[in-house]
Design a protein around this motif. Structure first.
Motif, PDB file in Angstrom:
ATOM      1  N   ASP A   1       5.320  -1.222  54.606  1.00  0.00           N
ATOM      2  CA  ASP A   1       5.739  -1.394  53.218  1.00  0.00           C
ATOM      3  C   ASP A   1       4.616  -1.098  52.232  1.00  0.00           C
ATOM      4  O   ASP A   1       3.437  -1.225  52.553  1.00  0.00           O
ATOM      5  CB  ASP A   1       6.219  -2.829  52.987  1.00  0.00           C
ATOM      6  N   ALA A   2       5.010  -0.735  51.006  1.00  0.00           N
ATOM      7  CA  ALA A   2       4.066  -0.492  49.920  1.00  0.00           C
ATOM      8  C   ALA A   2       4.267  -1.563  48.849  1.00  0.00           C
ATOM      9  O   ALA A   2       5.399  -1.924  48.530  1.00  0.00           O
ATOM     10  CB  ALA A   2       4.294   0.893  49.321  1.00  0.00           C
ATOM     11  N   TYR A   3       3.146  -2.063  48.293  1.00  0.00           N
ATOM     12  CA  TYR A   3       3.190  -3.133  47.298  1.00  0.00           C
ATOM     13  C   TYR A   3       2.252  -2.824  46.146  1.00  0.00           C
ATOM     14  O   TYR A   3       1.297  -2.057  46.284  1.00  0.00           O
ATOM     15  CB  TYR A   3       2.722  -4.462  47.907  1.00  0.00           C
ATOM     16  N   TYR A   4       2.530  -3.458  44.997  1.00  0.00           N
ATOM     17  CA  TYR A   4       1.589  -3.476  43.881  1.00  0.00           C
ATOM     18  C   TYR A   4       1.365  -4.934  43.536  1.00  0.00           C
ATOM     19  O   TYR A   4       2.321  -5.668  43.266  1.00  0.00           O
ATOM     20  CB  TYR A   4       2.123  -2.727  42.655  1.00  0.00           C
TER      21      TYR A   4
ATOM     22  N   GLU B   1       4.102   6.687  42.558  1.00  0.00           N
ATOM     23  CA  GLU B   1       4.103   8.056  43.071  1.00  0.00           C
ATOM     24  C   GLU B   1       4.908   8.093  44.366  1.00  0.00           C
ATOM     25  O   GLU B   1       4.584   7.395  45.332  1.00  0.00           O
ATOM     26  CB  GLU B   1       2.669   8.524  43.294  1.00  0.00           C
ATOM     27  N   VAL B   2       5.961   8.920  44.348  1.00  0.00           N
ATOM     28  CA  VAL B   2       6.908   8.963  45.456  1.00  0.00           C
ATOM     29  C   VAL B   2       6.823  10.310  46.167  1.00  0.00           C
ATOM     30  O   VAL B   2       6.715  11.360  45.525  1.00  0.00           O
ATOM     31  CB  VAL B   2       8.354   8.743  44.935  1.00  0.00           C
ATOM     32  N   ALA B   3       6.887  10.287  47.490  1.00  0.00           N
ATOM     33  CA  ALA B   3       6.875  11.520  48.282  1.00  0.00           C
ATOM     34  C   ALA B   3       8.247  12.191  48.199  1.00  0.00           C
ATOM     35  O   ALA B   3       9.277  11.533  48.366  1.00  0.00           O
ATOM     36  CB  ALA B   3       6.535  11.214  49.734  1.00  0.00           C
ATOM     37  N   LEU B   4       8.252  13.476  47.918  1.00  0.00           N
ATOM     38  CA  LEU B   4       9.465  14.301  47.897  1.00  0.00           C
ATOM     39  C   LEU B   4      10.546  13.782  46.953  1.00  0.00           C
ATOM     40  O   LEU B   4      11.745  13.936  47.197  1.00  0.00           O
ATOM     41  CB  LEU B   4      10.035  14.441  49.317  1.00  0.00           C
ATOM     42  N   ALA B   5      10.132  13.158  45.854  1.00  0.00           N
ATOM     43  CA  ALA B   5      11.051  12.667  44.821  1.00  0.00           C
ATOM     44  C   ALA B   5      10.251  12.519  43.528  1.00  0.00           C
ATOM     45  O   ALA B   5       9.025  12.472  43.559  1.00  0.00           O
ATOM     46  CB  ALA B   5      11.662  11.333  45.242  1.00  0.00           C
ATOM     47  N   PRO B   6      10.937  12.430  42.406  1.00  0.00           N
ATOM     48  CA  PRO B   6      10.206  12.258  41.147  1.00  0.00           C
ATOM     49  C   PRO B   6       9.480  10.911  41.079  1.00  0.00           C
ATOM     50  O   PRO B   6       9.990   9.897  41.562  1.00  0.00           O
ATOM     51  CB  PRO B   6      11.305  12.311  40.078  1.00  0.00           C
ATOM     52  N   ASP B   7       8.293  10.927  40.488  1.00  0.00           N
ATOM     53  CA  ASP B   7       7.572   9.680  40.238  1.00  0.00           C
ATOM     54  C   ASP B   7       8.314   8.914  39.150  1.00  0.00           C
ATOM     55  O   ASP B   7       9.095   9.489  38.390  1.00  0.00           O
ATOM     56  CB  ASP B   7       6.143   9.979  39.771  1.00  0.00           C
ATOM     57  N   TYR B   8       8.063   7.606  39.061  1.00  0.00           N
ATOM     58  CA  TYR B   8       8.729   6.800  38.035  1.00  0.00           C
ATOM     59  C   TYR B   8       7.814   5.675  37.571  1.00  0.00           C
ATOM     60  O   TYR B   8       6.838   5.348  38.233  1.00  0.00           O
ATOM     61  CB  TYR B   8      10.051   6.236  38.560  1.00  0.00           C
TER      62      TYR B   8
ATOM     63  N   GLY C   1       8.604  -0.326  48.125  1.00  0.00           N
ATOM     64  CA  GLY C   1       9.432   0.434  49.058  1.00  0.00           C
ATOM     65  C   GLY C   1       8.699   0.686  50.362  1.00  0.00           C
ATOM     66  O   GLY C   1       7.660   0.090  50.644  1.00  0.00           O
ATOM     67  N   SER C   2       9.253   1.594  51.112  1.00  0.00           N
ATOM     68  CA  SER C   2       8.678   1.954  52.403  1.00  0.00           C
ATOM     69  C   SER C   2       7.351   2.682  52.215  1.00  0.00           C
ATOM     70  O   SER C   2       7.226   3.539  51.331  1.00  0.00           O
ATOM     71  CB  SER C   2       9.656   2.856  53.155  1.00  0.00           C
ATOM     72  N   ALA C   3       6.386   2.373  53.047  1.00  0.00           N
ATOM     73  CA  ALA C   3       5.077   3.022  52.977  1.00  0.00           C
ATOM     74  C   ALA C   3       5.163   4.510  53.292  1.00  0.00           C
ATOM     75  O   ALA C   3       4.300   5.281  52.865  1.00  0.00           O
ATOM     76  CB  ALA C   3       4.096   2.330  53.924  1.00  0.00           C
TER      77      ALA C   3
ATOM     78  N   GLY D   1       1.546   5.968  46.223  1.00  0.00           N
ATOM     79  CA  GLY D   1       0.575   5.242  45.432  1.00  0.00           C
ATOM     80  C   GLY D   1       1.201   4.671  44.185  1.00  0.00           C
ATOM     81  O   GLY D   1       2.360   4.944  43.878  1.00  0.00           O
ATOM     82  N   ALA D   2       0.440   3.867  43.469  1.00  0.00           N
ATOM     83  CA  ALA D   2       0.878   3.297  42.195  1.00  0.00           C
ATOM     84  C   ALA D   2      -0.353   2.886  41.412  1.00  0.00           C
ATOM     85  O   ALA D   2      -1.351   2.459  41.997  1.00  0.00           O
ATOM     86  CB  ALA D   2       1.786   2.099  42.422  1.00  0.00           C
ATOM     87  N   HIS D   3      -0.286   3.026  40.089  1.00  0.00           N
ATOM     88  CA  HIS D   3      -1.416   2.632  39.248  1.00  0.00           C
ATOM     89  C   HIS D   3      -0.933   2.180  37.871  1.00  0.00           C
ATOM     90  O   HIS D   3       0.124   2.573  37.409  1.00  0.00           O
ATOM     91  CB  HIS D   3      -2.446   3.759  39.132  1.00  0.00           C
ATOM     92  N   TYR D   4      -1.748   1.353  37.254  1.00  0.00           N
ATOM     93  CA  TYR D   4      -1.503   0.827  35.912  1.00  0.00           C
ATOM     94  C   TYR D   4      -1.633   1.945  34.906  1.00  0.00           C
ATOM     95  O   TYR D   4      -2.584   2.728  34.939  1.00  0.00           O
ATOM     96  CB  TYR D   4      -2.517  -0.295  35.643  1.00  0.00           C
TER      97      TYR D   4
END
Length: 96
Positions: free
Chosen positions: A44-47, A62-69, A81-83, A88-91
């Motif tokens: 899993d991925a967390y922030y 940042e999402v693999a093979l999909a738009p970032d949001y 979501g799933s790792a 990745g994710a950032h402020y």
């Protein structure tokens, strides 16, 4: 009498060694459990938004093979979501 002293001494040394090992483990675990910002476990991925003022912030995911949001997160740990899908994710520098 001599055997009892040797046994007591050996058990005391054994207990002391485990006490030192336990103390080292206890201090390392909390810091590694929930680091601030983006992190992944095995699946899993967390922030984790670390704050003392209760603010909510916007992060970019940042999402693999999909738009970032962008997403608004509260203080503490948020599951992203799933790792395998989250890269990745950032402020982004603003509150929500």
């Amino acid at each position: 009498m001599r055997v009892r002293r040797q046994l007591t001494s050996a058990l005391g040394s054994f207990a002391l060694a485990f006490a030192f090992l336990g103390a080292g483990t206890a201090t390392a675990t909390p810091a590694a459990a929930d680091p601030c910002g983006f992190y992944e476990t095995g699946s899993d991925a967390y922030y984790n938004h670390c704050t003392s003022d209760g603010s909510h912030v916007v992060i970019k995911v940042e999402v693999a093979l999909a738009p970032d949001y962008e997403r608004c997160v509260a203080p503490g740990r948020t599951w992203l979501g799933s790792a395998t899908k989250i890269q990745g994710a950032h402020y982004v520098g603003r509150t929500c």
